[in-house]
Design a protein around this motif. Structure first.
Motif, short mmCIF file in Angstrom:
data_model
loop_
_atom_site.label_atom_id
_atom_site.label_comp_id
_atom_site.label_asym_id
_atom_site.label_seq_id
_atom_site.Cartn_x
_atom_site.Cartn_y
_atom_site.Cartn_z
N TYR A 76 -15.75 -15.00 27.91
CA TYR A 76 -16.48 -15.46 29.09
C TYR A 76 -15.87 -14.92 30.38
CZ TYR A 76 -19.00 -18.91 26.20
OH TYR A 76 -19.79 -19.53 25.28
N THR A 79 -17.04 -11.44 31.32
CA THR A 79 -18.41 -11.43 31.84
C THR A 79 -18.47 -12.04 33.23
OG1 THR A 79 -19.35 -11.47 29.62
CG2 THR A 79 -20.78 -12.19 31.42
N ALA A 97 -22.71 -15.94 32.01
CA ALA A 97 -21.77 -15.68 30.91
C ALA A 97 -22.07 -16.57 29.71
CB ALA A 97 -20.33 -15.89 31.39
N LEU A 98 -22.33 -17.83 29.95
CA LEU A 98 -22.64 -18.74 28.85
C LEU A 98 -23.92 -18.31 28.13
CD1 LEU A 98 -21.78 -22.18 30.50
CD2 LEU A 98 -20.50 -21.01 28.69
N ASP A 101 -23.20 -14.58 26.38
CA ASP A 101 -22.14 -14.32 25.41
C ASP A 101 -21.96 -15.34 24.30
OD1 ASP A 101 -21.52 -12.03 26.82
OD2 ASP A 101 -19.90 -12.95 27.95
N THR A 102 -22.51 -16.52 24.42
CA THR A 102 -22.20 -17.58 23.46
C THR A 102 -22.53 -17.19 22.02
OG1 THR A 102 -22.40 -19.28 25.16
CG2 THR A 102 -22.60 -20.00 22.86
#
Length: 169
Positions: A76, A79, A97-98, A101-102
Motif C-alpha cells: 500500500y 501505491t 491504494a486500497l 492493491d487489495t
C-alpha cells in the motif's frame, strides 16, 4: 459546454491508455507492470517479515503473520506514495491504494506464503541457509505467475491497477 468539473470527469471516465484493454496486449503490459509493482511491495514486507521472524526465533505462523502484515503495509505504501506524487490528497491516495492493491496483494500473499510453508524445511532453515532464500525466491516467482492473470482480469474491467494507472499520466 465544458467546465473544469466536466473535463475532470471526462478525463477519468476512461483512464488514458486503457481503451481496448479487453483483448489487447496493452492490458498484459499494464498487468505485468502492476504485478511487478505488487511483487516489489510484497517482497519488501515478506523478506523483512521472514527475516525478522526467523531471526527472532518465532514459529511458522507468527512469522507468516508478520510477513503478511508488512507486505500489505509496503504494498500500500508504494501505491500511496506514487499517487501522492501525482497530486492526490492523502485520504484519496489511501482509498486508491486500497481499491487498487487489495486483491493483488491478497492473492500474492496467499500464494507465496503457502509455497514457503509447503517447501520442506524452508521456514526453519535459518537465514544463513540457501534453502530459505531459494524457497523465498521460488515463492515470489510462483506468486507472480498466479497473480498476473488476476491483475490482467481486473485491469481489463477498469479495476485494480487501472485505477492507479490513470494518475500516472
Amino acid at each position: 459546454m465544458e467546465n473544469g468539473h466536466e473535463m475532470h470527469t471526462a478525463e477519468h471516465a476512461t483512464p488514458a491508455g486503457h481503451e481496448g484493454h479487453a483483448g489487447g496486449g496493452s492490458s498484459w503490459r499494464i498487468a505485468v507492470s502492476a504485478t511487478l509493482h505488487c511483487l516489489t511491495g510484497c517482497a519488501i514486507g515478506e523478506v523483512l517479515g521472514m527475516v525478522l521472524g526467523t531471526w527472532w526465533g518465532w514459529g511458522t505462523w507468527s512469522t507468516v503473520a508478520l510477513a503478511v502484515a508488512l507486505a500489505f503495509f509496503f504494498g500500500y505504501l508504494l501505491t500511496v506514495t506514487s499517487v501522492l506524487r501525482a497530486g492526490l490528497p492523502f485520504a484519496a491516495a489511501v482509498k486508491v491504494a486500497l481499491a487498487a492493491d487489495t486483491i493483488s496483494i491478497t492473492v500474492m500473499e496467499i500464494v507465496d506464503n503457502a509455497v514457503m510453508v509447503l517447501v520442506p524445511g524452508a521456514m526453519h532453515a535459518g537465514l544463513a541457509n540457501w534453502i530459505f532464500w531459494a524457497a523465498l525466491a521460488f515463492a515470489f516467482a510462483v506468486a507472480f505467475v498466479v497473480t498476473l492473470p488476476v491483475n490482467r482480469a481486473m485491469i481489463s474491467r477498469g479495476k485494480g491497477h487501472a485505477v492507479v494507472h490513470e494518475y500516472h499520466h
